[in-house]
Design a protein around this motif. Structure first.
Motif, PDB file in Angstrom:
ATOM      1  N   SER A   1      35.293  20.876  48.835  1.00  0.00           N
ATOM      2  CA  SER A   1      35.386  22.120  49.591  1.00  0.00           C
ATOM      3  C   SER A   1      36.857  22.328  49.948  1.00  0.00           C
ATOM      4  N   VAL A   2      37.221  23.579  50.084  1.00  0.00           N
ATOM      5  CA  VAL A   2      38.612  23.916  50.409  1.00  0.00           C
ATOM      6  C   VAL A   2      38.894  23.559  51.858  1.00  0.00           C
ATOM      7  N   TYR A   3      39.982  22.835  52.061  1.00  0.00           N
ATOM      8  CA  TYR A   3      40.425  22.472  53.411  1.00  0.00           C
ATOM      9  C   TYR A   3      41.053  23.682  54.054  1.00  0.00           C
TER      10      TYR A   3
ATOM     11  N   LYS B   1      57.721  37.042  37.108  1.00  0.00           N
ATOM     12  CA  LYS B   1      57.207  37.269  38.464  1.00  0.00           C
ATOM     13  C   LYS B   1      55.798  37.827  38.370  1.00  0.00           C
ATOM     14  N   ASP B   2      54.880  37.213  39.062  1.00  0.00           N
ATOM     15  CA  ASP B   2      53.496  37.692  39.159  1.00  0.00           C
ATOM     16  C   ASP B   2      52.805  37.829  37.803  1.00  0.00           C
ATOM     17  N   TYR B   3      53.013  36.835  36.926  1.00  0.00           N
ATOM     18  CA  TYR B   3      52.327  36.822  35.636  1.00  0.00           C
ATOM     19  C   TYR B   3      50.848  36.532  35.883  1.00  0.00           C
ATOM     20  N   PRO B   4      49.954  37.404  35.387  1.00  0.00           N
ATOM     21  CA  PRO B   4      48.519  37.218  35.649  1.00  0.00           C
ATOM     22  C   PRO B   4      47.895  36.209  34.684  1.00  0.00           C
ATOM     23  N   GLY B   5      48.123  34.933  34.920  1.00  0.00           N
ATOM     24  CA  GLY B   5      47.589  33.895  34.051  1.00  0.00           C
ATOM     25  C   GLY B   5      46.126  33.620  34.321  1.00  0.00           C
ATOM     26  N   VAL B   6      45.477  32.947  33.381  1.00  0.00           N
ATOM     27  CA  VAL B   6      44.069  32.601  33.590  1.00  0.00           C
ATOM     28  C   VAL B   6      43.929  31.494  34.639  1.00  0.00           C
ATOM     29  N   GLY B   7      45.007  30.747  34.872  1.00  0.00           N
ATOM     30  CA  GLY B   7      45.006  29.698  35.888  1.00  0.00           C
ATOM     31  C   GLY B   7      45.521  30.172  37.228  1.00  0.00           C
ATOM     32  N   GLY B   8      45.805  31.458  37.356  1.00  0.00           N
ATOM     33  CA  GLY B   8      46.322  32.026  38.597  1.00  0.00           C
ATOM     34  C   GLY B   8      47.598  32.800  38.349  1.00  0.00           C
TER      35      GLY B   8
ATOM     36  N   VAL C   1      57.819  26.604  39.407  1.00  0.00           N
ATOM     37  CA  VAL C   1      56.676  27.509  39.414  1.00  0.00           C
ATOM     38  C   VAL C   1      56.203  27.735  40.843  1.00  0.00           C
ATOM     39  N   LYS C   2      55.906  28.970  41.138  1.00  0.00           N
ATOM     40  CA  LYS C   2      55.341  29.345  42.429  1.00  0.00           C
ATOM     41  C   LYS C   2      53.909  29.808  42.179  1.00  0.00           C
ATOM     42  N   LYS C   3      52.945  29.045  42.710  1.00  0.00           N
ATOM     43  CA  LYS C   3      51.526  29.379  42.570  1.00  0.00           C
ATOM     44  C   LYS C   3      50.814  29.083  43.870  1.00  0.00           C
ATOM     45  N   VAL C   4      49.691  29.749  44.066  1.00  0.00           N
ATOM     46  CA  VAL C   4      48.849  29.464  45.218  1.00  0.00           C
ATOM     47  C   VAL C   4      48.177  28.111  44.979  1.00  0.00           C
ATOM     48  N   LEU C   5      48.276  27.233  45.956  1.00  0.00           N
ATOM     49  CA  LEU C   5      47.649  25.912  45.880  1.00  0.00           C
ATOM     50  C   LEU C   5      46.598  25.778  46.963  1.00  0.00           C
ATOM     51  N   GLU C   6      45.645  24.893  46.717  1.00  0.00           N
ATOM     52  CA  GLU C   6      44.618  24.606  47.707  1.00  0.00           C
ATOM     53  C   GLU C   6      44.508  23.105  47.904  1.00  0.00           C
ATOM     54  N   ILE C   7      44.213  22.712  49.114  1.00  0.00           N
ATOM     55  CA  ILE C   7      43.881  21.323  49.406  1.00  0.00           C
ATOM     56  C   ILE C   7      42.366  21.268  49.504  1.00  0.00           C
ATOM     57  N   LYS C   8      41.768  20.318  48.771  1.00  0.00           N
ATOM     58  CA  LYS C   8      40.312  20.216  48.766  1.00  0.00           C
ATOM     59  C   LYS C   8      39.889  18.872  49.334  1.00  0.00           C
ATOM     60  N   ILE C   9      38.737  18.874  49.985  1.00  0.00           N
ATOM     61  CA  ILE C   9      38.177  17.683  50.597  1.00  0.00           C
ATOM     62  C   ILE C   9      36.930  17.279  49.809  1.00  0.00           C
ATOM     63  N   ALA C  10      36.847  15.998  49.474  1.00  0.00           N
ATOM     64  CA  ALA C  10      35.649  15.469  48.813  1.00  0.00           C
ATOM     65  C   ALA C  10      34.689  14.995  49.895  1.00  0.00           C
TER      66      ALA C  10
ATOM     67  N   SER D   1      45.564  20.751  44.564  1.00  0.00           N
ATOM     68  CA  SER D   1      45.367  21.303  43.236  1.00  0.00           C
ATOM     69  C   SER D   1      45.614  22.796  43.277  1.00  0.00           C
ATOM     70  N   SER D   2      45.639  23.409  42.100  1.00  0.00           N
ATOM     71  CA  SER D   2      45.828  24.853  42.078  1.00  0.00           C
ATOM     72  C   SER D   2      44.577  25.520  42.626  1.00  0.00           C
ATOM     73  N   ALA D   3      44.713  26.787  42.922  1.00  0.00           N
ATOM     74  CA  ALA D   3      43.589  27.543  43.468  1.00  0.00           C
ATOM     75  C   ALA D   3      42.718  28.080  42.337  1.00  0.00           C
ATOM     76  N   PHE D   4      42.583  27.331  41.266  1.00  0.00           N
ATOM     77  CA  PHE D   4      41.834  27.748  40.088  1.00  0.00           C
ATOM     78  C   PHE D   4      40.351  27.797  40.407  1.00  0.00           C
ATOM     79  N   ASP D   5      39.729  28.912  40.057  1.00  0.00           N
ATOM     80  CA  ASP D   5      38.309  29.088  40.312  1.00  0.00           C
ATOM     81  C   ASP D   5      37.726  29.909  39.168  1.00  0.00           C
ATOM     82  N   THR D   6      36.726  29.385  38.499  1.00  0.00           N
ATOM     83  CA  THR D   6      36.141  30.088  37.357  1.00  0.00           C
ATOM     84  C   THR D   6      35.106  31.126  37.771  1.00  0.00           C
ATOM     85  N   GLN D   7      34.779  31.186  39.032  1.00  0.00           N
ATOM     86  CA  GLN D   7      33.810  32.166  39.509  1.00  0.00           C
ATOM     87  C   GLN D   7      34.547  33.463  39.822  1.00  0.00           C
TER      88      GLN D   7
END
Length: 100
Positions: free
Chosen positions: A96-98, A64-71, A81-90, A1-7
């Protein structure tokens, strides 16, 4: 998933999260943030280009480097699209982020 974090995040993200949660009475997810960013990018393309589809495509490819609310969003020469992605473990009912 994307590296979206509301914190944390910047003021725009926090404003988006607050307004979304108030309006829909549920917590915002990455899909909503990404949809918002896509809409804002298209709106910007329409402002710059009117209804010229080639101009809008060229505008999006140039982002390039558009500061979106989703990253932060960039497009490559193919329009991908080029975005930072994260792999998460349930585990234990939470994610939690892998980390390799």
């Amino acid at each position: 998933s994307s590296a979206f974090d509301t914190q944390g995040g910047d003021e725009r993200l926090q404003s988006f999260v607050k307004l979304y949660n108030e309006r829909y009475e549920e917590n915002v997810e990455a899909f909503s943030a990404n949809g918002y960013d896509a809409t804002m990018l298209i709106a910007e393309g329409l402002k710059k280009c009117g209804e010229n589809p080639t101009c809008i495509k060229d505008y999006l490819y140039s982002v390039k480097d558009y500061p979106g609310v989703g990253g932060v969003i960039s497009f490559d020469k193919n329009g991908d699209v080029k975005k930072v992605l994260e792999i998460k473990i349930a585990k234990d009912r939470s994610f939690s982020v892998y980390k390799q």
